[in-house]
Design a protein around this motif. Sequence first.
Motif, PDB file in Angstrom:
ATOM      1  N   PRO A  82       4.199  60.547  -8.990  1.00  0.00           N
ATOM      2  CA  PRO A  82       5.398  59.951  -9.590  1.00  0.00           C
ATOM      3  C   PRO A  82       6.223  59.139  -8.591  1.00  0.00           C
ATOM      4  N   GLU A  83       5.825  59.126  -7.331  1.00  0.00           N
ATOM      5  CA  GLU A  83       6.567  58.409  -6.298  1.00  0.00           C
ATOM      6  C   GLU A  83       6.530  56.899  -6.467  1.00  0.00           C
ATOM      7  N   ARG A  84       5.612  56.405  -7.276  1.00  0.00           N
ATOM      8  CA  ARG A  84       5.531  54.950  -7.455  1.00  0.00           C
ATOM      9  C   ARG A  84       6.670  54.423  -8.304  1.00  0.00           C
ATOM     10  N   TYR A  85       7.339  55.287  -9.054  1.00  0.00           N
ATOM     11  CA  TYR A  85       8.412  54.849  -9.951  1.00  0.00           C
ATOM     12  C   TYR A  85       9.750  54.778  -9.240  1.00  0.00           C
ATOM     13  N   ILE A  86      10.542  53.796  -9.640  1.00  0.00           N
ATOM     14  CA  ILE A  86      11.915  53.664  -9.163  1.00  0.00           C
ATOM     15  C   ILE A  86      12.805  53.654 -10.403  1.00  0.00           C
ATOM     16  N   SER A  87      13.915  54.360 -10.328  1.00  0.00           N
ATOM     17  CA  SER A  87      14.792  54.453 -11.502  1.00  0.00           C
ATOM     18  C   SER A  87      15.688  53.227 -11.613  1.00  0.00           C
ATOM     19  N   ALA A 100      19.704  49.300  -9.694  1.00  0.00           N
ATOM     20  CA  ALA A 100      21.023  48.689  -9.894  1.00  0.00           C
ATOM     21  C   ALA A 100      21.848  48.790  -8.622  1.00  0.00           C
ATOM     22  N   ASP A 101      21.799  49.940  -7.963  1.00  0.00           N
ATOM     23  CA  ASP A 101      22.523  50.118  -6.709  1.00  0.00           C
ATOM     24  C   ASP A 101      22.029  49.138  -5.653  1.00  0.00           C
ATOM     25  N   LYS A 102      20.720  48.967  -5.559  1.00  0.00           N
ATOM     26  CA  LYS A 102      20.141  48.030  -4.581  1.00  0.00           C
ATOM     27  C   LYS A 102      20.561  46.596  -4.881  1.00  0.00           C
ATOM     28  N   LEU A 103      20.555  46.219  -6.158  1.00  0.00           N
ATOM     29  CA  LEU A 103      20.949  44.858  -6.532  1.00  0.00           C
ATOM     30  C   LEU A 103      22.434  44.603  -6.279  1.00  0.00           C
ATOM     31  N   ILE A 104      23.270  45.578  -6.618  1.00  0.00           N
ATOM     32  CA  ILE A 104      24.708  45.425  -6.415  1.00  0.00           C
ATOM     33  C   ILE A 104      25.025  45.310  -4.925  1.00  0.00           C
ATOM     34  N   ASN A 105      24.355  46.098  -4.110  1.00  0.00           N
ATOM     35  CA  ASN A 105      24.578  46.061  -2.660  1.00  0.00           C
ATOM     36  C   ASN A 105      23.790  44.955  -1.973  1.00  0.00           C
ATOM     37  N   GLN A 106      23.115  44.137  -2.760  1.00  0.00           N
ATOM     38  CA  GLN A 106      22.359  42.977  -2.279  1.00  0.00           C
ATOM     39  C   GLN A 106      21.370  43.352  -1.176  1.00  0.00           C
ATOM     40  N   ASP A 107      20.627  44.413  -1.436  1.00  0.00           N
ATOM     41  CA  ASP A 107      19.607  44.873  -0.506  1.00  0.00           C
ATOM     42  C   ASP A 107      18.483  43.834  -0.465  1.00  0.00           C
ATOM     43  N   PRO A 108      18.244  43.212   0.683  1.00  0.00           N
ATOM     44  CA  PRO A 108      17.234  42.149   0.755  1.00  0.00           C
ATOM     45  C   PRO A 108      15.800  42.649   0.855  1.00  0.00           C
ATOM     46  N   SER A 109      15.596  43.959   0.868  1.00  0.00           N
ATOM     47  CA  SER A 109      14.247  44.477   1.070  1.00  0.00           C
ATOM     48  C   SER A 109      13.453  44.629  -0.227  1.00  0.00           C
ATOM     49  N   TYR A 110      14.026  44.226  -1.351  1.00  0.00           N
ATOM     50  CA  TYR A 110      13.336  44.384  -2.632  1.00  0.00           C
ATOM     51  C   TYR A 110      12.939  43.033  -3.220  1.00  0.00           C
ATOM     52  N   LEU A 111      11.750  43.003  -3.805  1.00  0.00           N
ATOM     53  CA  LEU A 111      11.235  41.819  -4.472  1.00  0.00           C
ATOM     54  C   LEU A 111      10.868  42.232  -5.894  1.00  0.00           C
ATOM     55  N   LEU A 112      11.524  41.647  -6.880  1.00  0.00           N
ATOM     56  CA  LEU A 112      11.292  42.001  -8.279  1.00  0.00           C
ATOM     57  C   LEU A 112      10.258  41.072  -8.895  1.00  0.00           C
ATOM     58  N   ILE A 113       9.235  41.658  -9.497  1.00  0.00           N
ATOM     59  CA  ILE A 113       8.172  40.890 -10.148  1.00  0.00           C
ATOM     60  C   ILE A 113       8.127  41.275 -11.621  1.00  0.00           C
ATOM     61  N   ALA A 149      28.265  49.198 -13.073  1.00  0.00           N
ATOM     62  CA  ALA A 149      27.106  48.332 -12.851  1.00  0.00           C
ATOM     63  C   ALA A 149      26.953  47.335 -13.996  1.00  0.00           C
ATOM     64  N   SER A 150      27.156  47.787 -15.217  1.00  0.00           N
ATOM     65  CA  SER A 150      27.026  46.874 -16.359  1.00  0.00           C
ATOM     66  C   SER A 150      28.076  45.766 -16.276  1.00  0.00           C
ATOM     67  N   MET A 151      29.283  46.107 -15.813  1.00  0.00           N
ATOM     68  CA  MET A 151      30.316  45.081 -15.638  1.00  0.00           C
ATOM     69  C   MET A 151      29.911  44.109 -14.538  1.00  0.00           C
ATOM     70  N   TYR A 152      29.278  44.608 -13.480  1.00  0.00           N
ATOM     71  CA  TYR A 152      28.795  43.752 -12.400  1.00  0.00           C
ATOM     72  C   TYR A 152      27.772  42.747 -12.941  1.00  0.00           C
ATOM     73  N   PHE A 153      26.934  43.207 -13.882  1.00  0.00           N
ATOM     74  CA  PHE A 153      25.902  42.344 -14.441  1.00  0.00           C
ATOM     75  C   PHE A 153      26.384  41.560 -15.664  1.00  0.00           C
ATOM     76  N   GLY A 154      27.690  41.538 -15.924  1.00  0.00           N
ATOM     77  CA  GLY A 154      28.255  40.637 -16.920  1.00  0.00           C
ATOM     78  C   GLY A 154      28.664  41.222 -18.249  1.00  0.00           C
ATOM     79  N   VAL A 155      28.625  42.529 -18.420  1.00  0.00           N
ATOM     80  CA  VAL A 155      29.040  43.134 -19.682  1.00  0.00           C
ATOM     81  C   VAL A 155      30.557  43.307 -19.650  1.00  0.00           C
TER      82      VAL A 155
END
Length: 182
Positions: free
Chosen positions: A15-20, A25-38, A141-147
Amino acid sequence: EGIKPELLLSNVISPERYISTDILADKLINQDPSYLLIDVRDEESYTKYTLPNAINIPLAKLLDEDSEMYLNQDEYDVILFSNDNFYADQAWILCNRLDYANLHVLKGGVNEWFNTIINPSKPTEEMPAEQFKLYSFRKAASMYFGVAYPEQFKAADLPKKKVVKKVITAKKQTKAPAEGGC
């Protein structure tokens, strides 16, 4: 080519392959540059809605030469996602078989993202305090993403209705003459 079948099977059941969605959302809000979304969905679905800064590589084009530079990463954690886990899991298995490293699948995909981050459900009173903290994070987080939420707007922030005052002219009354004296 790639990894041995035994190792692939052990990776598949882990189950380690999954990310919640909360961690992402925390990584995106904190602008973590180590993630690449496909986004492995088709181009039409990608155009309608996707996660912020995601790259579209449809599952059918996953093994193309141009896709390898995005998927075979040593520097970034690659997060694969689709509407749910189905296509993202397939993409993960294909890439894992090719011995690509740092691969993850967004648990529940875009559907789970919508249900937890974009439209979080409010906990009931009998739920533990952790649920309220999680709801608070998800709502922020939803407000950060425009809700937008109605309680964000105060009455002072809303445009006021202009009240038109009706002017009524009154006739000036003349004073009556004083009548007789004592």
